[in-house]
Design an enzyme around this catalytic site. Structure first.
Site, PDB file in Angstrom:
ATOM      1  N   HIS A 131       0.828  -1.210   0.000  1.00 54.84           N
ATOM      2  CA  HIS A 131       0.000   0.000   0.000  1.00 54.84           C
ATOM      3  C   HIS A 131       0.863   1.261   0.000  1.00 54.84           C
ATOM      4  CE1 HIS A 131      -2.267   3.269   1.992  1.00 54.84           C
ATOM      5  NE2 HIS A 131      -3.282   2.783   1.301  1.00 54.84           N
ATOM      6  N   CYS A 177      -2.113  -4.807 -14.989  1.00 51.99           N
ATOM      7  CA  CYS A 177      -2.148  -3.641 -14.104  1.00 51.99           C
ATOM      8  C   CYS A 177      -1.373  -3.874 -12.821  1.00 51.99           C
ATOM      9  CB  CYS A 177      -3.587  -3.230 -13.787  1.00 51.99           C
ATOM     10  SG  CYS A 177      -4.558  -4.511 -12.977  1.00 51.99           S
TER      11      CYS A 177
END
Length: 783
Positions: free
Chosen positions: A417, A730
């Site tokens: 993250h 992606c």
């Protein structure tokens, strides 16, 4: 020409006349008066539109402007259906009402005079909208205005002028003005009427090399026919590099040009795509488009335009086959120029004492005061310019991350993250240091090098100064035209706030728009919101976030991935007390599994997408995460239909290939019906190799190029091509040049990279495509 009230010729206009004729008209006038060869024309001014709506009356005697304002006053712009219906009603009324004689007479006279310049009774023209308003930049209407090509005859011109006027009242333009607080009654529109260039050859020129940022070079792209094919990317053009001043042609790349755009031969109006081999002859497919003399002529006029504006330009040009002359159709500044960033090793000096080493996750240098936090409720401690230090970031920490000059974490790899968000925000980050929260103390001054993965003691002046100089040398504002590639290069977007920055990379679209930050950022568990009767608030939050991105990229496609947050991220939210305690959340209740178990949440997402489709956004795709069963795809489609969102019609519908299961059942998924697949290599790699990608202890074994991962990817691409399904990637691997080269050779349709990697990946893709063409040519010669 001064007798006109509603007409302004290009010769009478300057760049300061935006309020009268909009940006397009003012710019064409500016170039005309600078001696640039612009096709002649005139503008039906914004005053004409104002006069029309204030003087035309309806059957009941109501003035058109008053009627329009009354319809708008009764329109709830947040009610998509009502907005669509009412704005359509306004557009239809403008089109069907007859043009006022005094305006029609001036248009007819001006069109006649334009035609006489070419010794003809009538000429082909282009009619383009050019919006203007007090304090309203024309860019606000990007993609919302109409353009009509090969218009012929005065009646056709008048009809297209009214259609341009009507385009001021599309649902999207009306919604935008309402949300931005603009006064609808003070928004006007000009129509540009310009002689069409019957292009024999055309293209785009950049007066500074957009790939290397070298301002001593001019890059020219050229193709056969009308310029639409080059601008839209439908054809791979020739490319010529010219040195300014000496006018030496330094490089030439002759492309294989399969198609071209020409005037429709059947109707005599509009345009159609035709095969170059059929229209011009087989020899033209690989023939050089411009002669050496023409290349230099185009380059010289480009340099002249750059000199006039005082800044490098992105220019559309064309050679007219009727008179053989070169014309400039449009020019706009290139505002994404920066000095080439060197990657040499930083010199170690006495002032550079290394405190920590980790993984360089987001490039750049940041320095400031350390603030150590462990929980999201501590984020207020982080002030503007501080260095945020934590075990691992989560979505609740994003507000603090935005304020930080740099980020350092104990845990995580380059796909965690902290890494993903830092890259999108453009903030330097070092992850996986193992002991940052122990070594770094509150109040310490440190310098973080996110490129090399090093944290230094104190403020290292040499590094900070260099970073500031590099930033000053190249501030990204608006995208210049990117290098053309057959394989699309898209960008990943984690949060709406970075949409403009991501769009400025020149990416071909968004290959991954994450839902997590929008949903987890509402401040409470989304299911709690829905159960408390606040579903509309959640839907509106999603609409606002997604709209920001699809608007920034329009008409480029944006693929939205439905929610894929693990339970541990939900548990931290108010109302998340009931979240299950999972031993390994990455293998647990997430992705489409959760979406189908809690359909009310998936419905809220689909409702938001449906609302945007109703507003006129036709560039959205929906992507389902963590699919491992065909039944999951089938049920998700059923839920979409329940809210009125029709897969494959309203939106493209696709799945993430993140599990070995989805890769192995790809044929079944194709048969069930999908428009695209996208490889989520972060998960696909960890599930294939049994490696926790956020565990720095085993990260050295994490390898997206492992033969097992590559075999799964290659097979999926092969099967997808068989069924006409688009393929993309992606995951973090899409930002890796080594992986990009492999994927291009496998035949992938697009790659989606992190914002900081788009430019590099486009260069890698272009180079690999050219290498493949060269290999094929050499092979053909041997045969």
């Amino acid at each position: 020409m001064s007798e006109y009230k509603f007409i302004k010729w290009f010769e009478d206009l300057r760049k300061t006349d935006v309020p009268l004729v909009g940006g397009k008209g003012a710019n064409l006038g500016e170039m005309t008066n600078a001696g640039i060869p612009v096709p002649p024309g005139f503008c039906v001014t914004a005053e004409a539109y104002k006069y029309f709506v204030e003087n035309v009356k309806l059957e009941d005697g109501t003035v058109l402007q008053d009627w329009i304002m009354s319809v708008i006053a009764e329109t709830n712009v947040d009610d998509s259906k009502q907005l669509q219906e009412n704005t359509a009603k306004i557009r239809q009324k403008i089109i069907e009402l007859p043009m006022l004689p005094e305006i029609a007479k001036e248009i007819e006279d001006a069109y006649k005079r334009l035609s006489e310049r070419f010794n003809k009774d009538a000429v082909y023209v282009a009619v383009r909208s050019s919006a203007t308003a007090e304090d309203l930049p024309e860019a606000s209407f990007a993609g919302q205005q109409e353009t009509y090509l090969d218009v012929y005859g005065v009646d056709d011109v008048i009809d297209k002028v009214k259609k341009c006027w009507a385009s001021l009242w599309t649902a999207r333009a009306t919604f935008y003005r309402a949300k931005q607080g603009f006064d609808h009654s003070k928004v006007y529109l000009s129509a540009v009427v310009q002689k069409m260039v019957n292009s024999e050859t055309s293209g785009v020129m950049f007066t500074a090399n957009p790939v290397t940022n070298d301002r001593s070079e001019i890059m020219i792209n050229a193709a056969w026919g009308l310029g639409e094919a080059v601008v839209s990317g439908s054809v791979s053009p020739d490319e010529y590099i010219v040195e300014k001043g000496t006018w030496k042609i330094k490089e030439k790349y002759i492309a294989k040009k399969e198609v071209m755009v020409v005037r429709n031969p059947e109707t005599g109006k509009g345009t159609v795509y035709v095969k170059v081999a059929d229209h011009l002859g087989p020899e033209y497919v690989e023939k050089q488009v411009l002669t050496e003399e023409q290349i230099v002529e185009v380059a010289k006029i480009g340099a002249k335009i750059e000199e006039h504006y005082g800044w490098p330009q992105d220019i559309e040009w064309a050679y007219d086959k009727d008179d053989g002359k070169l014309y400039i159709v449009q020019s706009r500044p290139i505002t994404t120029l920066k000095e080439e960033v060197k990657t040499e090793e930083a010199e170690m000096t006495e002032e550079m004492n290394v405190l920590l080493k980790g993984l360089g996750a987001s490039p750049g240098v940041g320095a400031g005061k350390v603030v150590v936090i462990f929980e999201a409720d501590e984020i207020d401690k982080v002030k503007e310019g501080d260095v945020l230090v934590t075990t691992m970031t989560n979505p609740d920490m994003v507000p603090a991350m935005k304020r930080a000059s740099a980020i350092v974490t104990d845990e995580g790899g380059r796909t965690c993250h902290a890494a993903i968000v830092s890259r999108e925000l453009g903030i330097p980050a070092v992850v996986g240091t193992k002991e940052a929260t122990k070594v770094l103390k509150d109040g310490m001054l440190v310098t973080v090098d996110g490129t090399r993965g090093v944290v230094y003691e104190g403020i290292v002046k040499s590094l900070v100064k260099k970073e500031e100089e590099e930033k000053a040398a190249g501030q990204v504002v608006v995208a210049g035209a990117p290098l053309m590639t057959a394989t699309e290069v898209k960008v990943n977007v984690s949060m709406p706030e970075v949409a403009e920055r991501a769009a400025a990379t020149g990416a071909d679209g968004v290959g991954l728009l994450r839902a997590e930050h929008m949903i987890l950022g509402i401040g409470a568990h989304p299911i709690k919101f829905i159960r408390e009767g606040k579903e509309e608030e959640l839907v509106e939050k999603l609409v606002e976030g997604i709209r920001t991105v699809v608007e920034a990229f329009y008409p480029r496609r944006v693929w939205y991935r439905t929610l894929d947050a693990p339970t541990n991220e939900f548990r931290e939210l108010p109302g998340g007390e009931e979240e299950p305690e999972e031993r390994n959340p990455m293998l647990g209740w997430r992705g489409i599994r959760r979406g189908l178990d809690q359909p009310e949440l998936l419905k809220a997402e689909f409702k938001a997408i449906k609302r945007l489709v109703d507003e006129g956004y036709d560039n959205i795709g929906v992507m389902l995460p963590l699919v491992s069963h065909v039944e999951q795809l089938r049920k998700a489609k059923e839920i979409a239909l329940e809210v009125g969102l029709v897969p494959h019609k309203d939106v493209e519908f696709g799945v993430m290939i993140e599990t070995p299961a989805s890769a192995l059942i790809i044929e079944d998924l194709c048969k069930e019906g999908i428009d695209f697949v996208s490889f989520g290599t972060n998960d696909l790699t960890q599930y294939t190799l049994a490696i926790d990608r956020d565990n720095e202890r085993v990260f050295k074994l994490y390898d997206e190029t492992h033969p097992a991962v590559l075999k799964l990817i290659e097979n999926v691409i092969k099967v997808a091509k068989k069924y006409g399904v688009e393929t993309s990637i992606c995951g973090q691997a899409g930002s890796d040049p080594k992986m990009a080269r492999k994927l291009v050779r496998m035949g992938i349709d697009s790659l989606s990279a992190n914002p900081d990697a788009v430019e590099l990946i486009r260069k890698v893709v272009a180079r690999e495509e050219q290498r493949m063409m060269l290999e094929a040519a050499r092979k053909a010669l041997k045969e």
